[in-house]
Design an enzyme around this catalytic site. Structure first.
Site, short mmCIF file in Angstrom:
data_model
loop_
_atom_site.label_atom_id
_atom_site.label_comp_id
_atom_site.label_asym_id
_atom_site.label_seq_id
_atom_site.Cartn_x
_atom_site.Cartn_y
_atom_site.Cartn_z
N CYS A 76 39.76 47.47 -5.13
CA CYS A 76 41.35 47.40 -4.49
C CYS A 76 42.23 47.50 -5.71
O CYS A 76 42.55 46.35 -6.47
CB CYS A 76 41.36 46.21 -3.60
SG CYS A 76 42.94 46.26 -2.99
N CYS A 224 46.88 52.29 -0.13
CA CYS A 224 45.49 51.89 -0.57
C CYS A 224 45.33 52.29 -1.90
O CYS A 224 45.41 53.75 -2.21
CB CYS A 224 44.29 52.51 0.25
SG CYS A 224 42.75 52.32 -0.11
#
Length: 301
Positions: A76, A224
Site C-alpha cells: 500500500c 491507490c
C-alpha cells in the site's frame, strides 16, 4: 498488556488509512477488529497500516497491512507515506526502511512535506502476478467485460507491484465508467486466483495518466498508490508514455497527483506524493473498539 494502542486516522490523496502502533506487542490487529472499524463511518478505511517492531536487522519496522474486509494486503504505497509522516513527526527522522510481506520498502520525507517511497521492482511473469492462464506477454491479456463484439473494457495490462493489478486502457474519463458494477466482477474473475486490483487508465499525454481504481479487498477507493505505480509502469511498458509520469487521480476528493518514476538504472518504481494527518485516538486491536483523543473532541465506539 494494555487492551488499547494508539492509532491515527490519515489519508494519502484521499486513500483512507488507519495507522495503528503495535510496537512493543506480540499480538496483531485482527480481521474482526478491521471489519468493525470499517463498519463505523468515523473509522471507515481502505487499509490499516499496523506498525510492529522490526523483524530484520537494518529495518525500522515491520508493517502489517489489512484491507477493509479484514484480508491481508501485500502493498500500500499511499499507506506507507502515511506511516512515514507519522514516524517522522514522532522521531524527527526523514529516512526509513520498512519490511512487508512484499519485501523491503525505503522511504524519505522531503523538506516540502512530500514523501517518496521506493516500491521495488515490478513483476510481469504471468505465474508470479499471478494469472490463472499462461501469457507470454502480459502487456495485453485476453479479458473483457461487456458484449463480445463491443466490450466496455478489454485487453488489460497485467502485473504485480507487490499485489496483482490489471490496468484497463480507456479513451474517456475513468469517472464515466460504472466501476462500482464492473469492479467486483473483475476483482474476483477466475483469471486472478489471488484476486486483483482493477484500474481504469486514460493517457492524457506522454507524461500524464488519469486513473480510477477498484481496490482488491476494499472496493471503490479514492486513491491507490500501488495501482498508480502499476498504471505508470504499464503505460511506459506499452509505449504510451515515458518512464516518469504524473498520475492524475480522478477519484481523489481534491485535484491530486502522484509522481511515478520507473527507474531505468535499477528497475525500481519510486512514488512521490503527500500524506495528511486527520485525528488520533486509541483502539483495541482485537475488537476494534475505539476512542478519539479528548483534545480532538471525544467520541467512542
Amino acid at each position: 498488556m494494555s487492551n488499547t494502542v494508539e492509532f491515527a486516522r490519515m489519508n494519502g490523496l484521499g486513500n483512507k488509512i488507519l495507522v495503528v502502533d503495535m510496537r512493543g506487542r506480540k499480538d496483531v490487529v485482527t480481521a474482526a477488529a478491521a471489519i468493525a472499524l470499517n463498519a463505523d463511518a468515523a473509522t471507515q478505511f481502505d487499509q490499516i497500516m499496523a506498525i510492529h517492531d522490526p523483524k530484520a536487522q537494518g529495518t525500522d519496522a515491520w508493517i502489517d497491512i489489512l484491507n477493509s474486509d479484514g484480508t491481508k494486503a501485500q502493498a500500500c504505497g499511499n499507506g506507507t507515506r502515511c506511516v512515514v509522516q507519522a514516524l517522522a513527526a514522532e522521531t524527527g527522522k526523514k529516512m526509513f526502511t520498512f519490511q512487508t510481506v512484499a519485501g523491503i520498502l525505503n522511504a524519505v520525507e522531503h523538506e516540502d512535506g512530500t514523501i517518496s517511497v521506493d516500491m521495488g521492482k515490478p513483476v510481469f511473469a504471468w505465474d508470479k502476478i499471478p494469472l490463472a492462464e499462461e501469457f507470454a506477454d502480459t502487456r495485453r491479456i485476453e479479458l473483457q467485460i461487456g458484449p463480445i463484439d463491443n466490450p466496455v473494457l478489454h485487453s488489460p495490462s497485467a502485473m504485480s507491484m507487490g499485489n496483482p493489478h490489471a490496468i484497463f486502457w480507456v479513451d474517456k474519463d475513468p469517472m464515466s465508467y460504472d466501476l462500482a458494477r464492473f469492479g467486483p466482477l473483475l476483482e474476483n474473475h477466475p483469471m486472478f486466483p489471488e484476486r486483483a486490483n482493477i484500474t481504469l487508465a486514460q493517457v492524457l499525454s506522454p507524461t500524464t495518466v488519469r486513473t480510477r481504481t477498484w481496490e482488491r479487498g476494499a472496493g471503490l477507493t479514492l486513491a491507490c498508490g500501488s495501482a498508480a505505480c502499476s498504471a505508470a509502469v504499464s503505460a511506459a511498458r506499452t509505449g504510451r508514455t515515458g518512464r516518469k509520469v504524473t498520475i492524475d487521480v480522478a477519484s481523489a476528493p481534491a485535484p491530486s497527483q502522484l509522481t511515478i518514476e520507473w527507474r531505468e538504472s535499477d528497475d525500481h518504481v519510486v512514488m512521490k506524493g503527500p500524506a495528511e494527518w486527520e485525528w488520533s485516538g486509541v483502539v483495541d486491536p482485537t475488537t476494534g473498539h475505539w476512542t478519539r483523543d479528548q483534545e480532538q473532541g471525544a467520541q467512542a465506539r
